[in-house]
Design an enzyme around this catalytic site. Structure first.
Site, PDB file in Angstrom:
ATOM      1  N   LYS A 109      43.213  32.593  37.264  1.00 41.74           N
ATOM      2  CA  LYS A 109      43.144  33.447  36.076  1.00 41.74           C
ATOM      3  C   LYS A 109      41.675  33.650  35.696  1.00 41.74           C
ATOM      4  O   LYS A 109      40.917  32.678  35.607  1.00 41.74           O
ATOM      5  CB  LYS A 109      43.886  32.729  34.950  1.00 41.74           C
ATOM      6  CG  LYS A 109      44.254  33.552  33.779  1.00 41.74           C
ATOM      7  CD  LYS A 109      45.159  32.672  32.903  1.00 41.74           C
ATOM      8  CE  LYS A 109      45.204  33.134  31.477  1.00 41.74           C
ATOM      9  NZ  LYS A 109      45.765  34.435  31.264  1.00 41.74           N
ATOM     10  N   SER A 157      41.713  45.602  44.613  1.00 43.91           N
ATOM     11  CA  SER A 157      42.630  46.534  43.948  1.00 43.91           C
ATOM     12  C   SER A 157      43.849  46.804  44.816  1.00 43.91           C
ATOM     13  O   SER A 157      43.755  46.914  46.036  1.00 43.91           O
ATOM     14  CB  SER A 157      41.930  47.862  43.658  1.00 43.91           C
ATOM     15  OG  SER A 157      42.852  48.737  43.048  1.00 43.91           O
ATOM     16  N   LYS A 212      34.596  47.621  40.526  1.00 43.70           N
ATOM     17  CA  LYS A 212      36.040  47.450  40.292  1.00 43.70           C
ATOM     18  C   LYS A 212      36.392  47.791  38.838  1.00 43.70           C
ATOM     19  O   LYS A 212      37.423  48.408  38.559  1.00 43.70           O
ATOM     20  CB  LYS A 212      36.452  46.005  40.631  1.00 43.70           C
ATOM     21  CG  LYS A 212      37.878  45.624  40.215  1.00 43.70           C
ATOM     22  CD  LYS A 212      38.913  46.454  40.942  1.00 43.70           C
ATOM     23  CE  LYS A 212      40.357  46.059  40.821  1.00 43.70           C
ATOM     24  NZ  LYS A 212      40.874  45.398  39.681  1.00 43.70           N
ATOM     25  N   HIS A 220      36.376  51.486  38.556  1.00 46.21           N
ATOM     26  CA  HIS A 220      37.592  51.934  39.244  1.00 46.21           C
ATOM     27  C   HIS A 220      38.775  51.871  38.268  1.00 46.21           C
ATOM     28  O   HIS A 220      39.555  52.814  38.145  1.00 46.21           O
ATOM     29  CB  HIS A 220      37.841  51.038  40.468  1.00 46.21           C
ATOM     30  CG  HIS A 220      39.233  51.116  41.029  1.00 46.21           C
ATOM     31  ND1 HIS A 220      40.309  50.508  40.416  1.00 46.21           N
ATOM     32  CD2 HIS A 220      39.725  51.724  42.117  1.00 46.21           C
ATOM     33  CE1 HIS A 220      41.402  50.752  41.112  1.00 46.21           C
ATOM     34  NE2 HIS A 220      41.077  51.484  42.153  1.00 46.21           N
ATOM     35  N   ASN A 221      38.905  50.764  37.569  1.00 51.94           N
ATOM     36  CA  ASN A 221      40.028  50.629  36.630  1.00 51.94           C
ATOM     37  C   ASN A 221      39.898  51.605  35.463  1.00 51.94           C
ATOM     38  O   ASN A 221      40.900  52.150  34.987  1.00 51.94           O
ATOM     39  CB  ASN A 221      40.117  49.195  36.098  1.00 51.94           C
ATOM     40  CG  ASN A 221      40.688  48.244  37.127  1.00 51.94           C
ATOM     41  OD1 ASN A 221      40.617  48.506  38.322  1.00 51.94           O
ATOM     42  ND2 ASN A 221      41.233  47.128  36.692  1.00 51.94           N
ATOM     43  N   GLU A 230      41.057  54.791  36.675  1.00 54.86           N
ATOM     44  CA  GLU A 230      42.527  54.707  36.777  1.00 54.86           C
ATOM     45  C   GLU A 230      43.160  54.999  35.403  1.00 54.86           C
ATOM     46  O   GLU A 230      44.149  55.739  35.313  1.00 54.86           O
ATOM     47  CB  GLU A 230      42.877  53.292  37.263  1.00 54.86           C
ATOM     48  CG  GLU A 230      44.339  52.982  37.383  1.00 54.86           C
ATOM     49  CD  GLU A 230      44.536  51.506  37.762  1.00 54.86           C
ATOM     50  OE1 GLU A 230      43.876  51.024  38.709  1.00 54.86           O
ATOM     51  OE2 GLU A 230      45.342  50.834  37.090  1.00 54.86           O
ATOM     52  N   LYS A 242      45.047  45.694  29.805  1.00 54.96           N
ATOM     53  CA  LYS A 242      44.614  44.330  30.080  1.00 54.96           C
ATOM     54  C   LYS A 242      43.141  44.096  29.751  1.00 54.96           C
ATOM     55  O   LYS A 242      42.707  42.967  29.651  1.00 54.96           O
ATOM     56  CB  LYS A 242      44.848  44.011  31.560  1.00 54.96           C
ATOM     57  CG  LYS A 242      46.229  43.450  31.855  1.00 54.96           C
ATOM     58  CD  LYS A 242      46.231  42.776  33.197  1.00 54.96           C
ATOM     59  CE  LYS A 242      47.610  42.297  33.591  1.00 54.96           C
ATOM     60  NZ  LYS A 242      47.681  42.073  35.030  1.00 54.96           N
TER      61      LYS A 242
HETATM   62  P1  NBP Z   1      47.093  34.404  37.323  1.00 53.59           P
HETATM   63  O1  NBP Z   1      46.005  35.222  36.750  1.00 53.59           O
HETATM   64  O2  NBP Z   1      48.374  34.326  36.594  1.00 53.59           O
HETATM   65  O3  NBP Z   1      46.534  32.908  37.544  1.00 53.59           O
HETATM   66  C1  NBP Z   1      47.389  31.889  38.009  1.00 53.59           C
HETATM   67  C2  NBP Z   1      46.650  30.961  38.931  1.00 53.59           C
HETATM   68  O4  NBP Z   1      45.498  30.403  38.264  1.00 53.59           O
HETATM   69  C3  NBP Z   1      47.523  29.779  39.339  1.00 53.59           C
HETATM   70  O5  NBP Z   1      47.254  29.471  40.681  1.00 53.59           O
HETATM   71  C4  NBP Z   1      47.037  28.688  38.391  1.00 53.59           C
HETATM   72  O6  NBP Z   1      47.271  27.395  38.871  1.00 53.59           O
HETATM   73  C5  NBP Z   1      45.568  28.970  38.380  1.00 53.59           C
HETATM   74  N1  NBP Z   1      44.830  28.299  37.303  1.00 53.59           N
HETATM   75  C6  NBP Z   1      44.821  28.530  35.968  1.00 53.59           C
HETATM   76 BR1  NBP Z   1      45.880  29.740  35.115  1.00 53.59          BR
HETATM   77  N2  NBP Z   1      43.998  27.728  35.293  1.00 53.59           N
HETATM   78  C7  NBP Z   1      43.432  26.951  36.225  1.00 53.59           C
HETATM   79  C8  NBP Z   1      42.479  25.908  36.146  1.00 53.59           C
HETATM   80  N3  NBP Z   1      41.915  25.563  34.995  1.00 53.59           N
HETATM   81  N4  NBP Z   1      42.137  25.267  37.292  1.00 53.59           N
HETATM   82  C9  NBP Z   1      42.697  25.637  38.470  1.00 53.59           C
HETATM   83  N5  NBP Z   1      43.604  26.625  38.607  1.00 53.59           N
HETATM   84  C10 NBP Z   1      43.960  27.283  37.494  1.00 53.59           C
HETATM   85  O7  NBP Z   1      47.384  34.833  38.846  1.00 53.59           O
HETATM   86  P2  NBP Z   1      47.423  36.278  39.538  1.00 53.59           P
HETATM   87  O8  NBP Z   1      48.208  37.260  38.748  1.00 53.59           O
HETATM   88  O9  NBP Z   1      47.805  35.988  40.947  1.00 53.59           O
HETATM   89  O10 NBP Z   1      45.911  36.779  39.504  1.00 53.59           O
HETATM   90  C11 NBP Z   1      44.848  36.038  40.077  1.00 53.59           C
HETATM   91  C12 NBP Z   1      43.550  36.753  39.803  1.00 53.59           C
HETATM   92  O11 NBP Z   1      43.587  38.032  40.444  1.00 53.59           O
HETATM   93  C13 NBP Z   1      43.281  37.037  38.325  1.00 53.59           C
HETATM   94  O12 NBP Z   1      41.933  36.873  38.052  1.00 53.59           O
HETATM   95  C14 NBP Z   1      43.689  38.475  38.164  1.00 53.59           C
HETATM   96  O13 NBP Z   1      42.996  39.097  37.094  1.00 53.59           O
HETATM   97  C15 NBP Z   1      43.263  39.044  39.500  1.00 53.59           C
HETATM   98  N6  NBP Z   1      43.928  40.275  39.919  1.00 53.59           N
HETATM   99  C16 NBP Z   1      45.224  40.490  39.671  1.00 53.59           C
HETATM  100  C17 NBP Z   1      45.835  41.650  40.080  1.00 53.59           C
HETATM  101  C18 NBP Z   1      47.277  41.890  39.831  1.00 53.59           C
HETATM  102  O14 NBP Z   1      47.742  43.008  40.095  1.00 53.59           O
HETATM  103  N7  NBP Z   1      48.025  40.890  39.360  1.00 53.59           N
HETATM  104  C19 NBP Z   1      45.099  42.596  40.785  1.00 53.59           C
HETATM  105  C20 NBP Z   1      43.778  42.345  41.072  1.00 53.59           C
HETATM  106  C21 NBP Z   1      43.205  41.181  40.627  1.00 53.59           C
HETATM  107  P3  NBP Z   1      48.659  26.622  38.517  1.00 53.59           P
HETATM  108  O15 NBP Z   1      49.630  27.124  39.537  1.00 53.59           O
HETATM  109  O16 NBP Z   1      48.312  25.216  38.674  1.00 53.59           O
HETATM  110  O17 NBP Z   1      49.017  27.002  37.115  1.00 53.59           O
END
Ligand code: NBP
Length: 480
Positions: free
Chosen positions: A77, A130, A185, A188-189, A192, A263
């Protein structure tokens, strides 16, 4: 534990898990680590047969599993979690190792992290990714920042897992040093947001002015998708509008609450543009339109305000109007990209990133949400003249907007006459007209500023800064 993995992924929620699978499916050995070990185990249980994974349960085990220079992708996150993970891993790494942050970080955070890690001899690559969860698995558009050395070690891997454009080119390129990738990026958003707002306005006009039902509008969008507006967002809009809600039998779009969410990257784009002094009015209007939609109480309290409603058009007039909306949508889209690329150019200049604008457009052709046939034209424009002052200065875009402008003006007029809000279309047209104006009323603004605040003004006929004594004796003085 043998040191065998080509890359490690930590943060195995939807994005990290899918990127890890994408690397593995492309033949890389991928080390896995997640704070909560159950996620690591679930990934291996469900997808372990897709490639070579090395599941680990401690940071030390994870780092020990990586080949040198180590490549460690952080997908947690964005924000404090990213700093926590960096603090956890940096002491375990050695000079030349690379930490990649693929989260949606603010580029200023990336600049700070890159600086701090560089002092420890580590490379930090803030990377825009993205395409959402589908893109992460099957090929996203990838926008890495960081040092040239880190791109040498990482580039081939990122190119391999990225989306491929129609000509087969990978949708990944080294954007520039430190925060350049996350900056691009972010814009880009922002683009979008603007694209989505313009499409929403086109829909609203076809519905309320042309009087078309959603299924009919879906057909219009499908037709547009075969021309110069060919893009992922137009394609999915047609699908959404053709969709019927199973529970009610009504058009799906009619059962969705009309309050949009955001967001934060759109907001960051506008905040950053204000800091850089770049007018991104189309993106700003898109952010504000979402914000306004969310003010349900304010809208409820204002619903009785006086104003016109559109009068229904004849079938023939509606068809002609739909063609005009296509022109207005295309011209407004050109303006959005003009503004977004102006912001990237300004960021590149301010932070000394040397971003190749044509390359940026070309890596958005696949994988990402704003992928569109039209991006080829942007690349061609910058290939022809890398110092292009504005996309609208490109001969082809200038010709296209010139050809569109009568319809563009007619559509904005019809919207205003019918009381249909088109903040995106009208902001784009106002920007276009401001650029082409012989003189702007900014002259009066400057005079006012000098009147009440002695801010001085410059003259058309002489160099220097001047101040007028605005009391009884209105003498001019050179303030420079
Ligand atoms: P999330 O943004 O929901 O993050 C969840 C992950 O972060 C889990 O693996 C969680 O571990 C870990 N985490 C957290 Br919360 N706090 C932590 C800490 N203090 N230490 C270690 N691990 C920690 O996941 P996502 O939706 O897969 O997105 C990941 C990244 O990609 C984000 O930055 C997001 O902005 C970016 N992103 C997302 C998209 C999209 O479409 N969703 C697109 C492009 C980029 P846990 O399992 O132990 O809780």
């Amino acid at each position: 534990m043998s040191t065998q993995a080509d890359i490690g992924v930590t943060g195995l929620a939807v994005m990290g898990g899918n990127l890890a699978r994408n690397f593995a499916r492309n033949g890389y050995t991928v080390a896995l680590y997640n704070r909560t070990a159950a996620r690591t185990r679930a990934l291996v249980d469900e997808h372990g047969d897709e490639g070579a994974f090395v599941a680990t349960e401690t940071p030390e085990e994870f780092v020990a599993a990586l080949k040198r220079p180590r490549r460690l992708l952080v997908m947690v996150k964005a924000g404090e979690a990213t700093d926590a993970v960096i603090r956890q891993f940096a002491p375990l790494l050695e000079e030349g190792d690379v930490i990649i942050d693929g989260g949606n970080a603010h580029f200023e955070d990336t600049r700070r992290r890159e600086r701090e890690l560089r002092e420890q001899g580590l490379h930090f690559v803030g990377t825009g990714v993205s395409g959402g969860e589908e893109g992460a698995l099957n090929g996203p558009s990838i926008m890495p920042g960081g040092s040239k050395e880190s791109w040498q070690s990482l580039g081939p891997m990122l190119e391999k897992i990225s989306a491929k454009a129609e000509d087969g080119a990978p949708c990944a390129t080294h954007i520039g040093p430190d925060g350049a990738g996350h900056f691009v990026k972010m814009v880009h958003n922002g683009i979008e947001y603007a694209d989505m707002q313009l499409i929403a306005e086109a829909y609203d006009l076809l519905r309320r002015v042309a009087g078309y039902e959603p299924a009919r509008i879906a057909e219009v969008f499908r037709t547009w998708n075969t021309g110069r507006l060919d893009s992922y967002l137009i394609e999915i809009t047609a699908q959404v509008l053709a969709h019927t809600d199973a529970a009610t039998g009504r058009p799906f779009v009619d059962v969705v609450l009309d309050q949009a969410e955001q967001k934060g990257t759109g907001r960051w784009t506008v905040q950053t543009a204000l800091d850089l002094g770049v007018p991104v009015s189309g993106i700003a209007e898109a952010v504000f339109a979402r914000s306004l939609s969310g003010h349900a109480d304010l809208r409820e309290a204002s619903r009785e305000l006086a104003g016109p409603r559109p009068t229904p058009l004849s079938e023939e007039a509606a068809a002609a109007f739909a063609d005009q909306v296509e022109q207005a949508l295309y011209a407004s889209k050109v303006v959005s990209y003009t503004q977004g690329f102006h912001q990237i150019a300004a960021g590149s200049q301010t932070y000394d990133w040397d971003v190749d604008l044509g390359r940026v457009a070309s890596i958005w052709r696949g994988g990402c949400i704003i992928r569109a046939a039209f991006l080829d034209r942007i690349t061609a424009a910058y290939d022809k003249d890398p110092a292009l002052p504005s996309l609208l200065s490109d001969e082809r875009f200038a010709e296209e907007t010139a050809a569109a402008q009568d319809d563009w003006r007619a559509v904005v007029s019809a919207a205003v006459q019918g009381g249909v809000p088109v903040p995106g279309f009208s902001a784009a047209l106002a920007y276009y007209d401001a650029l082409r104006a012989e003189r702007l009323p900014a002259a009066l603004t400057q005079a006012q500023r000098d009147f009440f605040g002695a801010h001085t003004y410059r003259r058309t006929d002489r160099d220097g800064a001047f101040h007028t004594q605005w009391g009884g004796d209105r003498s001019e003085a050179d303030a420079g």
